[in-house]
Design an enzyme around this catalytic site. Structure first.
Site, short mmCIF file in Angstrom:
data_model
loop_
_atom_site.label_atom_id
_atom_site.label_comp_id
_atom_site.label_asym_id
_atom_site.label_seq_id
_atom_site.Cartn_x
_atom_site.Cartn_y
_atom_site.Cartn_z
N HIS A 138 0.79 -1.23 0.00
CA HIS A 138 0.00 0.00 0.00
C HIS A 138 0.82 1.28 0.00
CE1 HIS A 138 1.00 -0.03 4.25
NE2 HIS A 138 0.58 1.22 4.32
C1 UD1 Z 1 -2.32 5.85 5.39
C2 UD1 Z 1 -1.02 6.34 6.06
C3 UD1 Z 1 0.01 5.23 6.00
C4 UD1 Z 1 -0.52 3.94 6.58
C5 UD1 Z 1 -1.80 3.57 5.86
C6 UD1 Z 1 -2.40 2.31 6.41
C7 UD1 Z 1 -0.49 8.71 5.86
C8 UD1 Z 1 0.37 9.71 5.19
N1 UD1 Z 1 -0.47 7.47 5.35
O1 UD1 Z 1 -2.04 5.63 4.03
O2 UD1 Z 1 1.15 5.62 6.75
O3 UD1 Z 1 0.44 2.94 6.45
O4 UD1 Z 1 -2.74 4.65 6.01
O5 UD1 Z 1 -3.53 1.93 5.71
O6 UD1 Z 1 -1.13 9.06 6.82
N2 UD1 Z 1 -9.41 5.15 1.11
C9 UD1 Z 1 -10.60 4.47 1.06
N3 UD1 Z 1 -11.22 4.18 2.24
C10 UD1 Z 1 -10.72 4.52 3.45
C11 UD1 Z 1 -9.51 5.23 3.48
C12 UD1 Z 1 -8.87 5.53 2.31
O7 UD1 Z 1 -11.08 4.12 0.00
O8 UD1 Z 1 -11.35 4.20 4.48
C13 UD1 Z 1 -8.72 5.44 -0.16
C14 UD1 Z 1 -8.96 6.83 -0.66
O9 UD1 Z 1 -9.01 6.79 -2.05
C15 UD1 Z 1 -7.72 7.59 -0.25
C16 UD1 Z 1 -6.66 6.51 -0.32
O10 UD1 Z 1 -7.31 5.31 0.05
O11 UD1 Z 1 -7.47 8.68 -1.06
C17 UD1 Z 1 -5.47 6.75 0.57
O12 UD1 Z 1 -5.89 6.97 1.91
P1 UD1 Z 1 -4.97 7.85 2.91
O13 UD1 Z 1 -5.51 7.79 4.30
O14 UD1 Z 1 -4.72 9.18 2.32
O15 UD1 Z 1 -3.58 7.12 2.87
P2 UD1 Z 1 -3.21 5.57 2.96
O16 UD1 Z 1 -2.60 5.19 1.68
O17 UD1 Z 1 -4.35 4.75 3.47
#
Ligand code: UD1
Length: 363
Positions: free
Chosen positions: A208
């Site tokens: 991820h």
């Molecule tokens: C975040 C953390 C990362 C951690 C990871 C665990 C930061 C910078 N990154 O990354 O350190 O290892 O979480 O999972 O804080 N999305 C969904 N549903 C959700 C949440 C996210 O669909 O419930 C999708 C969205 O399109 C979003 C993308 O995932 O834009 C990324 O989510 P985000 O929280 O920005 O970062 P992660 O890649 O999950």
């Protein structure tokens, strides 16, 4: 001011297994009161509420509902929604865990209001500033008043950065508290059988990190050796929402014999990890969990902020090239799983943290 209130901030999936044992230990401590603020960085049921249910985490007192966004937007949203709450409640301490955007945002707001900050999982360093988490870790540590550290490298890093020794507490690993508490419950799910697999007869993959999954050509390179492995054993791949988009672009994984799954609950994933022959991952926490489970792990990154998982545990760095990953997989499968459990990863880290909090903030 709430003289004995410890306000914990949690927002993303890897935060939840870290606050669970701290919340439980605080509940048994009458001289402190614990509140949870959920920032809403992760919001899908499978990324958030399921973990609260499975791990018995108390319902958050407040939900900020920030959702997804760019780094600046997400961090700023947490900050601007949290600030009035902290002004209103004036907790004795804000406690943040890990290295996600919600972690640094919570620490920044509290420290500027003069509210003491505790950082759990402080001091870890990958020395790779292209990782957003590395920036979050460094900034959070600089402004924290209490730094709770999981492995000795964290103490060395903080000392080198000039943090006063009195602020640093090597307490062990709260995520391992959770693993130990829930291992038996996850064994009872018999995940292996549910998937028609045999013990040690399959591999488990997670990916991820933005650097690995946002660029389709990098993702393709990482998956190539996994496809090769899948000719020898089934590979289960629970897919993080961020990774799904990249996989759709590639479109190939399913055909190649890698079984794509939705994100799994804590207990389900722990069950699959425990019985795997090999785990392939770019997650930080999974490197630690496989070390405790004694399951070989190949980390699909060029560095790790958790070096004890290599020096003492079952982890090895596979890097991010086809050749590097291929040979790390080969070595991991050929070697007898060996390694030992790091000191203080004994299921009592949260208790040690709460003992320190009671001394400083208990009334
Ligand atoms: C975040 C953390 C990362 C951690 C990871 C665990 C930061 C910078 N990154 O990354 O350190 O290892 O979480 O999972 O804080 N999305 C969904 N549903 C959700 C949440 C996210 O669909 O419930 C999708 C969205 O399109 C979003 C993308 O995932 O834009 C990324 O989510 P985000 O929280 O920005 O970062 P992660 O890649 O999950």
């Amino acid at each position: 001011m709430n003289r004995n209130e410890i306000l914990m901030i949690a927002g993303a999936r890897p935060n939840f297994m870290k606050i669970a044992p701290i919340a439980a230990a605080l509940l048994g401590e009458p001289s402190l009161s614990a509140q949870i603020v959920h920032t809403g960085q992760h919001y899908d049921r499978l990324m958030s509420d399921l973990f609260f249910e499975q791990l018995g985490i108390p319902e958050p007192t407040l939900r900020l509902g920030v959702g997804s966004g760019t780094h600046a937007v997400q961090t700023a949203e947490v900050m601007s929604r949290l600030e009035p709450i902290l002004v209103d409640r004036r907790p004795a301490l804000v406690l943040v865990v890990g290295d996600v955007n919600s972690t640094v945002a919570g620490a920044l707001v509290a420290s500027k209001l003069g509210i003491p900050v505790a950082h759990v999982e402080a001091g870890l360093r990958s020395f790779d500033r292209t990782m957003p988490e590395e920036i979050n870790r460094m900034v959070t540590d600089v402004i924290s008043d209490l730094l709770f550290v999981s492995e000795p490298s964290g103490v060395a890093n903080l000392s080198r950065e000039g943090v006063a020794p009195g602020k640093i507490h090597l307490v062990g690993n709260v995520m391992i508290d959770t693993l130990r508490r829930f291992k038996a419950a996850s064994d009872e799910l018999r995940m292996c059988e549910r998937f028609g697999l045999t013990e040690r007869g399959y591999a488990l993959l997670t990916l991820h990190r933005p650097a690995n999954v946002d660029d389709p050509s990098r993702l393709q390179t990482l998956l190539e050796p996994v496809f090769e492995l899948s000719a020898d054993m089934p590979v289960l791949f629970p897919v993080h929402p961020r990774t799904l988009a990249g996989l759709k672009t590639l479109g190939a994984a399913q055909r190649q014999g890698v079984r794509l799954l939705e994100p799994l609950g804590y207990l389900e994933f722990l069950g699959l990890m425990s019985s795997a022959r090999l785990v392939l991952t770019d997650s930080g926490g999974i490197q630690e969990e496989t070390t405790v489970l004694g399951v070989p792990c190949v980390t699909l990154r060029d560095n790790t902020e958790r070096p004890i998982t290599i020096s003492q545990g079952t982890n090895r760095l596979g890097g991010t090239t086809l050749e590097g990953i291929r040979s790390a997989i080969k070595e991991a499968l050929a070697a007898m799983p060996s390694g030992r459990i790091p000191e203080l990863w004994d299921g009592r880290a949260a208790i040690r943290i709460v003992q320190i909090l009671v001394r400083q903030f208990g009334h």
